[in-house]
Design a protein around this motif. Structure first.
Motif, PDB file in Angstrom:
ATOM      1  N   GLU A   1       0.809  -1.224   0.000  1.00 39.96           N
ATOM      2  CA  GLU A   1       0.000   0.000   0.000  1.00 39.96           C
ATOM      3  C   GLU A   1       0.840   1.271   0.000  1.00 39.96           C
ATOM      4  O   GLU A   1       0.356   2.342  -0.380  1.00 39.96           O
ATOM      5  N   ASP A   2       2.106   1.162   0.389  1.00 39.37           N
ATOM      6  CA  ASP A   2       3.010   2.312   0.365  1.00 39.37           C
ATOM      7  C   ASP A   2       3.731   2.448  -0.969  1.00 39.37           C
ATOM      8  O   ASP A   2       4.574   3.336  -1.134  1.00 39.37           O
ATOM      9  N   GLY A   3       3.450   1.542  -1.911  1.00 37.76           N
ATOM     10  CA  GLY A   3       4.105   1.584  -3.215  1.00 37.76           C
ATOM     11  C   GLY A   3       5.472   0.929  -3.245  1.00 37.76           C
ATOM     12  O   GLY A   3       6.201   1.059  -4.226  1.00 37.76           O
ATOM     13  N   VAL A   4       5.813   0.202  -2.185  1.00 39.68           N
ATOM     14  CA  VAL A   4       7.109  -0.478  -2.100  1.00 39.68           C
ATOM     15  C   VAL A   4       6.990  -1.864  -2.729  1.00 39.68           C
ATOM     16  O   VAL A   4       6.057  -2.610  -2.428  1.00 39.68           O
ATOM     17  N   VAL A   5       7.942  -2.204  -3.598  1.00 43.03           N
ATOM     18  CA  VAL A   5       7.935  -3.517  -4.240  1.00 43.03           C
ATOM     19  C   VAL A   5       8.204  -4.595  -3.197  1.00 43.03           C
ATOM     20  O   VAL A   5       9.196  -4.526  -2.462  1.00 43.03           O
ATOM     21  N   VAL A   6       7.307  -5.582  -3.108  1.00 41.86           N
ATOM     22  CA  VAL A   6       7.500  -6.696  -2.175  1.00 41.86           C
ATOM     23  C   VAL A   6       7.945  -7.963  -2.904  1.00 41.86           C
ATOM     24  O   VAL A   6       8.643  -8.786  -2.330  1.00 41.86           O
ATOM     25  N   SER A   7       7.522  -8.117  -4.170  1.00 39.91           N
ATOM     26  CA  SER A   7       7.946  -9.287  -4.945  1.00 39.91           C
ATOM     27  C   SER A   7       7.793  -9.019  -6.431  1.00 39.91           C
ATOM     28  O   SER A   7       6.968  -8.217  -6.853  1.00 39.91           O
ATOM     29  N   THR A   8       8.623  -9.723  -7.196  1.00 38.25           N
ATOM     30  CA  THR A   8       8.584  -9.658  -8.651  1.00 38.25           C
ATOM     31  C   THR A   8       8.571 -11.088  -9.168  1.00 38.25           C
ATOM     32  O   THR A   8       9.425 -11.895  -8.782  1.00 38.25           O
ATOM     33  N   PHE A   9       7.601 -11.401  -9.999  1.00 37.74           N
ATOM     34  CA  PHE A   9       7.466 -12.739 -10.581  1.00 37.74           C
ATOM     35  C   PHE A   9       7.620 -12.658 -12.090  1.00 37.74           C
ATOM     36  O   PHE A   9       7.098 -11.728 -12.721  1.00 37.74           O
ATOM     37  N   ASN A  10       8.297 -13.643 -12.654  1.00 31.39           N
ATOM     38  CA  ASN A  10       8.418 -13.791 -14.105  1.00 31.39           C
ATOM     39  C   ASN A  10       7.858 -15.154 -14.488  1.00 31.39           C
ATOM     40  O   ASN A  10       8.197 -16.163 -13.855  1.00 31.39           O
ATOM     41  N   PHE A  11       7.017 -15.168 -15.517  1.00 28.15           N
ATOM     42  CA  PHE A  11       6.405 -16.406 -15.990  1.00 28.15           C
ATOM     43  C   PHE A  11       6.714 -16.586 -17.465  1.00 28.15           C
ATOM     44  O   PHE A  11       6.502 -15.661 -18.256  1.00 28.15           O
ATOM     45  N   GLU A  12       7.191 -17.781 -17.819  1.00 26.84           N
ATOM     46  CA  GLU A  12       7.378 -18.115 -19.224  1.00 26.84           C
ATOM     47  C   GLU A  12       6.129 -18.868 -19.679  1.00 26.84           C
ATOM     48  O   GLU A  12       5.902 -20.010 -19.276  1.00 26.84           O
ATOM     49  N   TRP A  13       5.324 -18.222 -20.488  1.00 29.14           N
ATOM     50  CA  TRP A  13       4.127 -18.821 -21.045  1.00 29.14           C
ATOM     51  C   TRP A  13       4.446 -19.491 -22.360  1.00 29.14           C
ATOM     52  O   TRP A  13       5.239 -18.957 -23.154  1.00 29.14           O
ATOM     53  N   THR A  14       3.857 -20.652 -22.603  1.00 29.76           N
ATOM     54  CA  THR A  14       3.963 -21.313 -23.893  1.00 29.76           C
ATOM     55  C   THR A  14       2.561 -21.459 -24.448  1.00 29.76           C
ATOM     56  O   THR A  14       1.609 -21.725 -23.706  1.00 29.76           O
ATOM     57  N   ILE A  15       2.447 -21.246 -25.751  1.00 29.23           N
ATOM     58  CA  ILE A  15       1.162 -21.415 -26.420  1.00 29.23           C
ATOM     59  C   ILE A  15       1.387 -22.222 -27.691  1.00 29.23           C
ATOM     60  O   ILE A  15       2.482 -22.201 -28.261  1.00 29.23           O
TER      61      ILE A  15
END
Length: 151
Positions: free
Chosen positions: A133-147
């Protein structure tokens, strides 16, 4: 399914119940951006009184996957989708309301067009950033999608 946050949240109740019961909610979506929120509560916390990493992962994945689902539906083609890989970074304790935003929707159409044109599967990475809520990054996720086109 029409593209609206409300209808998508109903979809999660029936198809992704663990995300729904954990409080994961899609707040907004278009072709380029999706926003998902989840609030830290006693039933989605870890023993350290912060949000369990898997709950953050569900919210982050939904912020990417909702756009993939929507754009596949808009293509009118039968296309399968799957997460092939992911990674995450946790930079602060996740408490309060966490908002995950993905701005990588532009990557999806290109991959869909290529898989339709070539018949070959395509892979692309999408990032979702979670802030408190303070705008501080708590986590970053990266996903490799395949289609790929369904045979």
């Amino acid at each position: 399914m029409a593209v609206s946050a409300g209808k998508f949240n109903t979809f999660t109740f029936f198809k992704l119940p663990s995300a729904w019961w954990s409080g994961v909610r899609l707040r907004s979506i278009d072709d380029k951006l999706a926003v998902v929120t989840v609030k830290h509560k006693w039933f989605n916390q870890n023993p350290f009184r912060s949000m369990f990493w898997a709950v953050q992962g569900m919210a982050a994945e939904l912020s990417t996957g909702a756009m993939v689902i929507t754009q596949i539906k808009e293509s009118g083609k039968k296309i399968s989708m799957l997460v092939a890989n992911n990674n995450a970074n946790f930079s602060k304790k996740a408490t309060g309301k966490i908002t995950f935003t993905c701005e990588d929707g532009h990557l999806i159409k290109e991959a869909i067009d290529k898989t339709i044109a070539t018949g070959e599967g395509q892979a692309f990475w999408m990032k979702s950033i979670g802030v408190n809520e303070d705008g501080v990054v708590v986590s970053t996720f990266n996903f490799e999608w395949t289609i790929r086109i369904k045979k």
